[in-house]
Design a protein around this motif. Structure first.
Motif, PDB file in Angstrom:
ATOM      1  N   HIS A 105      22.683   9.102  73.157  1.00  0.00           N
ATOM      2  CA  HIS A 105      22.306   8.224  74.269  1.00  0.00           C
ATOM      3  C   HIS A 105      21.227   7.218  73.870  1.00  0.00           C
ATOM      4  CE1 HIS A 105      20.958   6.828  78.193  1.00  0.00           C
ATOM      5  NE2 HIS A 105      19.744   7.234  77.885  1.00  0.00           N
ATOM      6  N   ASN A 106      20.206   7.681  73.177  1.00  0.00           N
ATOM      7  CA  ASN A 106      19.051   6.835  72.863  1.00  0.00           C
ATOM      8  C   ASN A 106      19.281   5.865  71.704  1.00  0.00           C
ATOM      9  OD1 ASN A 106      17.342   7.947  74.887  1.00  0.00           O
ATOM     10  ND2 ASN A 106      16.955   9.719  73.589  1.00  0.00           N
ATOM     11  N   PHE A 107      20.230   6.182  70.838  1.00  0.00           N
ATOM     12  CA  PHE A 107      20.509   5.314  69.692  1.00  0.00           C
ATOM     13  C   PHE A 107      21.946   4.798  69.805  1.00  0.00           C
ATOM     14  CE2 PHE A 107      17.009   7.998  68.512  1.00  0.00           C
ATOM     15  CZ  PHE A 107      16.181   7.178  67.754  1.00  0.00           C
ATOM     16  N   LYS A 108      22.180   3.971  70.815  1.00  0.00           N
ATOM     17  CA  LYS A 108      23.553   3.565  71.128  1.00  0.00           C
ATOM     18  C   LYS A 108      23.915   2.141  70.757  1.00  0.00           C
ATOM     19  CE  LYS A 108      22.082   2.999  75.953  1.00  0.00           C
ATOM     20  NZ  LYS A 108      22.301   3.538  77.323  1.00  0.00           N
ATOM     21  N   ASP A 109      22.957   1.318  70.384  1.00  0.00           N
ATOM     22  CA  ASP A 109      23.303  -0.033  69.942  1.00  0.00           C
ATOM     23  C   ASP A 109      22.310  -0.500  68.888  1.00  0.00           C
ATOM     24  OD1 ASP A 109      21.028  -0.714  71.461  1.00  0.00           O
ATOM     25  OD2 ASP A 109      22.244  -1.159  73.210  1.00  0.00           O
ATOM     26  N   TYR A 110      22.637  -1.623  68.272  1.00  0.00           N
ATOM     27  CA  TYR A 110      21.849  -2.089  67.130  1.00  0.00           C
ATOM     28  C   TYR A 110      21.501  -3.562  67.280  1.00  0.00           C
ATOM     29  CZ  TYR A 110      20.659  -3.106  62.245  1.00  0.00           C
ATOM     30  OH  TYR A 110      20.022  -3.486  61.096  1.00  0.00           O
ATOM     31  N   SER A 111      20.223  -3.866  67.031  1.00  0.00           N
ATOM     32  CA  SER A 111      19.778  -5.264  67.097  1.00  0.00           C
ATOM     33  C   SER A 111      18.790  -5.557  65.966  1.00  0.00           C
ATOM     34  CB  SER A 111      19.135  -5.555  68.463  1.00  0.00           C
ATOM     35  OG  SER A 111      18.069  -4.642  68.739  1.00  0.00           O
ATOM     36  N   GLY A 112      19.097  -5.009  64.788  1.00  0.00           N
ATOM     37  CA  GLY A 112      18.263  -5.280  63.629  1.00  0.00           C
ATOM     38  C   GLY A 112      17.187  -4.249  63.347  1.00  0.00           C
ATOM     39  N   GLU A 113      17.264  -3.086  63.982  1.00  0.00           N
ATOM     40  CA  GLU A 113      16.256  -2.046  63.771  1.00  0.00           C
ATOM     41  C   GLU A 113      16.310  -1.509  62.337  1.00  0.00           C
ATOM     42  OE1 GLU A 113      17.241  -2.061  68.138  1.00  0.00           O
ATOM     43  OE2 GLU A 113      18.363  -2.115  66.254  1.00  0.00           O
ATOM     44  N   SER A 114      15.169  -0.980  61.895  1.00  0.00           N
ATOM     45  CA  SER A 114      15.112  -0.347  60.572  1.00  0.00           C
ATOM     46  C   SER A 114      13.985   0.679  60.551  1.00  0.00           C
ATOM     47  CB  SER A 114      14.879  -1.390  59.473  1.00  0.00           C
ATOM     48  OG  SER A 114      13.634  -2.048  59.656  1.00  0.00           O
ATOM     49  N   PHE A 115      14.137   1.676  59.699  1.00  0.00           N
ATOM     50  CA  PHE A 115      13.105   2.697  59.515  1.00  0.00           C
ATOM     51  C   PHE A 115      12.408   2.474  58.173  1.00  0.00           C
ATOM     52  CE2 PHE A 115      15.918   5.050  62.437  1.00  0.00           C
ATOM     53  CZ  PHE A 115      14.985   5.592  63.324  1.00  0.00           C
ATOM     54  N   THR A 116      11.111   2.726  58.129  1.00  0.00           N
ATOM     55  CA  THR A 116      10.393   2.695  56.857  1.00  0.00           C
ATOM     56  C   THR A 116       9.509   3.933  56.746  1.00  0.00           C
ATOM     57  OG1 THR A 116       8.576   1.387  57.814  1.00  0.00           O
ATOM     58  CG2 THR A 116      10.340   0.181  56.691  1.00  0.00           C
ATOM     59  N   PHE A 117       9.403   4.431  55.541  1.00  0.00           N
ATOM     60  CA  PHE A 117       8.545   5.575  55.256  1.00  0.00           C
ATOM     61  C   PHE A 117       7.094   5.110  55.196  1.00  0.00           C
ATOM     62  CE2 PHE A 117       6.245   7.862  51.885  1.00  0.00           C
ATOM     63  CZ  PHE A 117       6.261   9.149  52.399  1.00  0.00           C
ATOM     64  N   ALA A 118       6.196   5.906  55.813  1.00  0.00           N
ATOM     65  CA  ALA A 118       4.773   5.550  55.802  1.00  0.00           C
ATOM     66  C   ALA A 118       3.992   6.470  54.880  1.00  0.00           C
ATOM     67  CB  ALA A 118       4.196   5.598  57.216  1.00  0.00           C
ATOM     68  N   SER A 119       4.102   7.770  55.111  1.00  0.00           N
ATOM     69  CA  SER A 119       3.367   8.725  54.275  1.00  0.00           C
ATOM     70  C   SER A 119       3.892  10.131  54.500  1.00  0.00           C
ATOM     71  CB  SER A 119       1.862   8.674  54.583  1.00  0.00           C
ATOM     72  OG  SER A 119       1.607   9.049  55.930  1.00  0.00           O
ATOM     73  N   GLU A 120       3.393  11.044  53.683  1.00  0.00           N
ATOM     74  CA  GLU A 120       3.785  12.458  53.771  1.00  0.00           C
ATOM     75  C   GLU A 120       2.546  13.319  53.598  1.00  0.00           C
ATOM     76  OE1 GLU A 120       6.391  15.664  51.124  1.00  0.00           O
ATOM     77  OE2 GLU A 120       6.949  13.537  51.144  1.00  0.00           O
ATOM     78  N   GLU A 121       2.455  14.368  54.399  1.00  0.00           N
ATOM     79  CA  GLU A 121       1.304  15.260  54.273  1.00  0.00           C
ATOM     80  C   GLU A 121       1.731  16.707  54.474  1.00  0.00           C
ATOM     81  OE1 GLU A 121      -1.574  15.491  57.571  1.00  0.00           O
ATOM     82  OE2 GLU A 121      -0.385  13.935  58.569  1.00  0.00           O
ATOM     83  N   GLU A 122       1.023  17.605  53.809  1.00  0.00           N
ATOM     84  CA  GLU A 122       1.292  19.021  53.943  1.00  0.00           C
ATOM     85  C   GLU A 122       0.471  19.593  55.079  1.00  0.00           C
ATOM     86  OE1 GLU A 122       0.597  21.011  50.288  1.00  0.00           O
ATOM     87  OE2 GLU A 122       2.151  19.909  49.189  1.00  0.00           O
ATOM     88  N   THR A 123       1.041  20.577  55.779  1.00  0.00           N
ATOM     89  CA  THR A 123       0.313  21.241  56.855  1.00  0.00           C
ATOM     90  C   THR A 123      -0.242  22.562  56.332  1.00  0.00           C
ATOM     91  OG1 THR A 123       2.275  22.423  57.664  1.00  0.00           O
ATOM     92  CG2 THR A 123       1.876  20.223  58.554  1.00  0.00           C
ATOM     93  N   GLY A 124      -1.075  23.192  57.126  1.00  0.00           N
ATOM     94  CA  GLY A 124      -1.737  24.417  56.698  1.00  0.00           C
ATOM     95  C   GLY A 124      -0.831  25.619  56.539  1.00  0.00           C
ATOM     96  N   ARG A 125       0.378  25.592  57.093  1.00  0.00           N
ATOM     97  CA  ARG A 125       1.270  26.749  57.057  1.00  0.00           C
ATOM     98  C   ARG A 125       2.519  26.494  56.213  1.00  0.00           C
ATOM     99  NH1 ARG A 125       1.112  29.123  63.285  1.00  0.00           N
ATOM    100  NH2 ARG A 125      -1.151  29.498  63.372  1.00  0.00           N
ATOM    101  N   GLY A 126       2.361  25.697  55.195  1.00  0.00           N
ATOM    102  CA  GLY A 126       3.477  25.455  54.296  1.00  0.00           C
ATOM    103  C   GLY A 126       4.482  24.435  54.778  1.00  0.00           C
ATOM    104  N   GLY A 127       4.159  23.751  55.849  1.00  0.00           N
ATOM    105  CA  GLY A 127       5.048  22.728  56.368  1.00  0.00           C
ATOM    106  C   GLY A 127       4.705  21.356  55.814  1.00  0.00           C
ATOM    107  N   VAL A 128       5.483  20.383  56.209  1.00  0.00           N
ATOM    108  CA  VAL A 128       5.270  19.005  55.793  1.00  0.00           C
ATOM    109  C   VAL A 128       5.500  18.095  56.990  1.00  0.00           C
ATOM    110  CG1 VAL A 128       6.218  17.117  54.391  1.00  0.00           C
ATOM    111  CG2 VAL A 128       5.929  19.363  53.379  1.00  0.00           C
ATOM    112  N   VAL A 129       4.695  17.043  57.093  1.00  0.00           N
ATOM    113  CA  VAL A 129       4.897  16.029  58.124  1.00  0.00           C
ATOM    114  C   VAL A 129       5.272  14.723  57.438  1.00  0.00           C
ATOM    115  CG1 VAL A 129       3.931  14.766  60.072  1.00  0.00           C
ATOM    116  CG2 VAL A 129       3.190  17.121  59.634  1.00  0.00           C
ATOM    117  N   ILE A 130       6.407  14.157  57.823  1.00  0.00           N
ATOM    118  CA  ILE A 130       6.861  12.878  57.287  1.00  0.00           C
ATOM    119  C   ILE A 130       6.571  11.797  58.335  1.00  0.00           C
ATOM    120  CG2 ILE A 130       8.812  11.559  56.391  1.00  0.00           C
ATOM    121  CD1 ILE A 130       8.056  13.968  54.667  1.00  0.00           C
TER     122      ILE A 130
END
Length: 201
Positions: A105-130
């Motif tokens: 529903h939320n990603f139903k059409d396109y008008s030039g959108e794009s994603f870019t990576f900003a950074s990555e960090e590790e969390t205290g319980r072995g996880g990762v946040v992108i």
């Protein structure tokens, strides 16, 4: 000669079958990148696909990149243990449909959108946040933070924070109150109604 050739082929097979020679583990960032690429692909064909077409295209992508069973358990919190096995399975199934429907529903059409990576960090319980950004032409960027956890030697999304708002926290606040106040059946009805509303819009 033949013995050497046979030995060489045998050694090659052992190397290929060895876990050490298996494909390099896909990183948390790669999981997010692949999922976002799938979203953009579906957006570009969104109008032609229609809701059901987008749903079908995203079903595998969402289930592959998201730990939906874990998210479903987190959403209902401690009340998960009070549910029967049948109810737990039902909730996981309906919640999975809700998650895919929301993306369709939320990603139903396109008008030039794009994603870019900003950074990555590790969390205290072995996880990762992108940390990533969704660029929308003519509008302010939307910041998406993907909270990742290891599962079966791979990385999966367990929560998404959009511009500081946690999707998991919103659902947990909403669904736990319904479950406590009105019971399990009422929660399933509420989620099903939301799925139907996504399909109609």
């Amino acid at each position: 000669m033949f013995k050497k050739l046979y030995f060489g082929l045998s050694l090659l097979m052992l190397v290929c079958l060895s876990p050490l020679a298996s494909a390099e583990e896909i990183s948390a960032r790669q999981v997010v990148d692949e999922f976002q690429n799938q979203l953009l692909s579906v957006m570009k064909a969104g109008k032609e696909l229609g809701f059901q077409g987008r749903y079908d295209r995203l079903d595998v992508a969402v289930k592959k990149s998201h730990d939906l069973p874990k998210i479903a358990r987190i959403v209902v919190g401690k009340q998960w243990e009070e549910l029967t096995t049948e109810q737990q399975n039902k909730l996981e199934s309906v919640f999975s449909k809700l998650s895919v429907s929301a993306y369709a529903h939320n990603f139903k059409d396109y008008s030039g959108e794009s994603f870019t990576f900003a950074s990555e960090e590790e969390t205290g319980r072995g996880g990762v946040v992108i940390h990533t950004n969704l660029h929308i032409p003519g509008e302010k960027d939307v910041k998406f933070d993907y909270m990742m956890k290891k599962k079966d030697d791979g990385w999966q999304i367990i929560n998404i924070i959009a511009d500081g708002v946690s999707d998991l926290a919103l659902k947990r606040s909403d669904y736990t109150s319904v479950l406590s106040r009105d019971g399990f059946d009422a929660l399933i009805v509420k989620i099903t109604e939301k799925i139907e509303s996504y399909a109609k819009q």
